[in-house]
Scaffold this motif. Structure first.
Motif, PDB file in Angstrom:
ATOM      1  N   TRP A 183      43.461  42.445  38.045  1.00 13.42           N
ATOM      2  CA  TRP A 183      43.942  43.828  38.042  1.00 13.42           C
ATOM      3  C   TRP A 183      44.492  44.197  36.667  1.00 13.42           C
ATOM      4  N   ILE A 214      41.415  45.668  36.027  1.00 15.13           N
ATOM      5  CA  ILE A 214      39.993  45.771  35.697  1.00 15.13           C
ATOM      6  C   ILE A 214      39.212  46.106  36.968  1.00 15.13           C
ATOM      7  N   ILE A 224      36.368  46.138  39.598  1.00 13.86           N
ATOM      8  CA  ILE A 224      35.237  45.300  39.987  1.00 13.86           C
ATOM      9  C   ILE A 224      34.688  45.861  41.293  1.00 13.86           C
ATOM     10  N   ARG A 225      33.422  46.221  41.267  1.00  9.58           N
ATOM     11  CA  ARG A 225      32.798  46.828  42.447  1.00  9.58           C
ATOM     12  C   ARG A 225      33.592  48.025  42.942  1.00  9.58           C
ATOM     13  N   ARG A 226      34.050  48.815  41.987  1.00 10.26           N
ATOM     14  CA  ARG A 226      34.811  50.041  42.235  1.00 10.26           C
ATOM     15  C   ARG A 226      36.137  49.787  42.964  1.00 10.26           C
ATOM     16  N   ARG A 229      40.068  48.381  42.070  1.00  9.13           N
ATOM     17  CA  ARG A 229      41.006  47.924  41.046  1.00  9.13           C
ATOM     18  C   ARG A 229      41.763  46.680  41.495  1.00  9.13           C
ATOM     19  N   TYR A 275      40.487  44.109  43.276  1.00  9.01           N
ATOM     20  CA  TYR A 275      39.419  43.285  43.838  1.00  9.01           C
ATOM     21  C   TYR A 275      39.916  41.849  44.055  1.00  9.01           C
ATOM     22  N   VAL A 299      39.506  38.475  43.759  1.00 12.76           N
ATOM     23  CA  VAL A 299      38.630  37.521  43.077  1.00 12.76           C
ATOM     24  C   VAL A 299      38.617  36.188  43.826  1.00 12.76           C
TER      25      VAL A 299
END
Length: 264
Positions: A213, A215, A217-219, A221, A223, A225
């Motif tokens: 976060w 950044i 990823i797949r729309r 914020r 995400y 990981v």
């Protein structure tokens, strides 16, 4: 992962850093190696300050319980203010703000600055907090049956003794940062490392971890990981206790020997 595995992974990670530093001709004095491992073990519990049932929430009595409520509220508000359209709604802040690389970096930098500019008492405060957390994580069975006061006394005594050891010339307060006024600047490194290792540990569990976060990823914020879902496990499962915990012991032990130059 659960608290003991988090702490053990934090200590093992610092020993690995020590082995790498030795290989790069920046060996740690043994007090730096030991103190850094204990700090990292304690710091590896700290990201769960956003959860009322976590080990850290009961480590300092009413003060840590209050801190958990405040941090949870801040994390929840941050999540709501920054979430993307595909981020789900949440009822709390667990595994959000405090489980990010940005949080780890800010806390580590803050502790380094406090140690450099705050002098001995700031160093003692940082050591005390992380020694108590290290006891709670690494010696969790003993800590559970002991009174909080005994754990705090052990943490305070350890902090005082270790600070005295580090203060002796050549024992590590100036490790890596050798210029005047930079003593103890390294103290933020095991704190960052412990927090990052915590996030990595959580990322391989079922829920994943939003370590990257903000950044997108797949729309998303926030995400979560992590590896493919078939490679993940539930916190507290047999994978954690029968596979990862022994691996942390082996890696940590071998790395500590490497950091001390046993293999050279």
């Amino acid at each position: 992962m659960m608290g003991p595995a988090h702490s053990l992974s934090g200590a093992a990670a610092w020993f690995a850093v020590g082995a790498v530093a030795a290989g790069l001709d920046h060996p740690m004095p043994w007090p730096t190696l030991v103190v850094g491992a204990l700090i990292s073990a304690g710091a590896a519990l700290a990201p769960d300050l956003d959860h009322h049932a976590a080990t850290i929430s009961r480590s300092f009595g009413p003060l840590s319980r209050l801190a958990c409520k405040v941090i949870d509220a801040i994390a929840h508000a941050t999540y709501n203010a920054t979430r993307g359209k595909r981020d789900p709604r949440r009822s709390g802040g667990h595994r959000t703000l405090t489980h990010t690389a940005i949080w780890a970096a800010l806390v580590g930098a803050g502790c380094s600055a406090a140690a450099v500019y705050g002098g001995r008492w700031a160093v003692l405060a940082i050591l005390f907090v992380h020694m108590v957390l290290a006891v709670e994580g690494l010696l969790w069975r003993q800590a559970r049956v002991s009174s909080d006061v005994l754990v705090w006394l052990l943490g305070a005594t350890s902090a005082w003794v270790l600070a005295d050891v580090l203060d002796d010339p050549g024992n590590g307060k100036e490790w890596l940062f050798t210029e005047h006024g930079q003593h103890y600047m390294w103290i933020g490194l095991p704190i960052v490392l412990g927090a990052i290792v915590h996030c990595i540990g959580d990322s391989i569990t079922v829920s994943g971890c939003p370590i990257l976060w903000p950044i997108p990823i797949r729309r998303k914020r926030w995400y979560p990981v992590g590896p493919p879902k078939f490679m993940r496990f539930r916190a507290g499962s047999w994978v954690e206790y029968k596979v990862l915990t022994p691996a942390f012991f082996l890696v940590g032990g071998a790395s500590a020997l490497g950091a001390l130059g046993v293999f050279s």
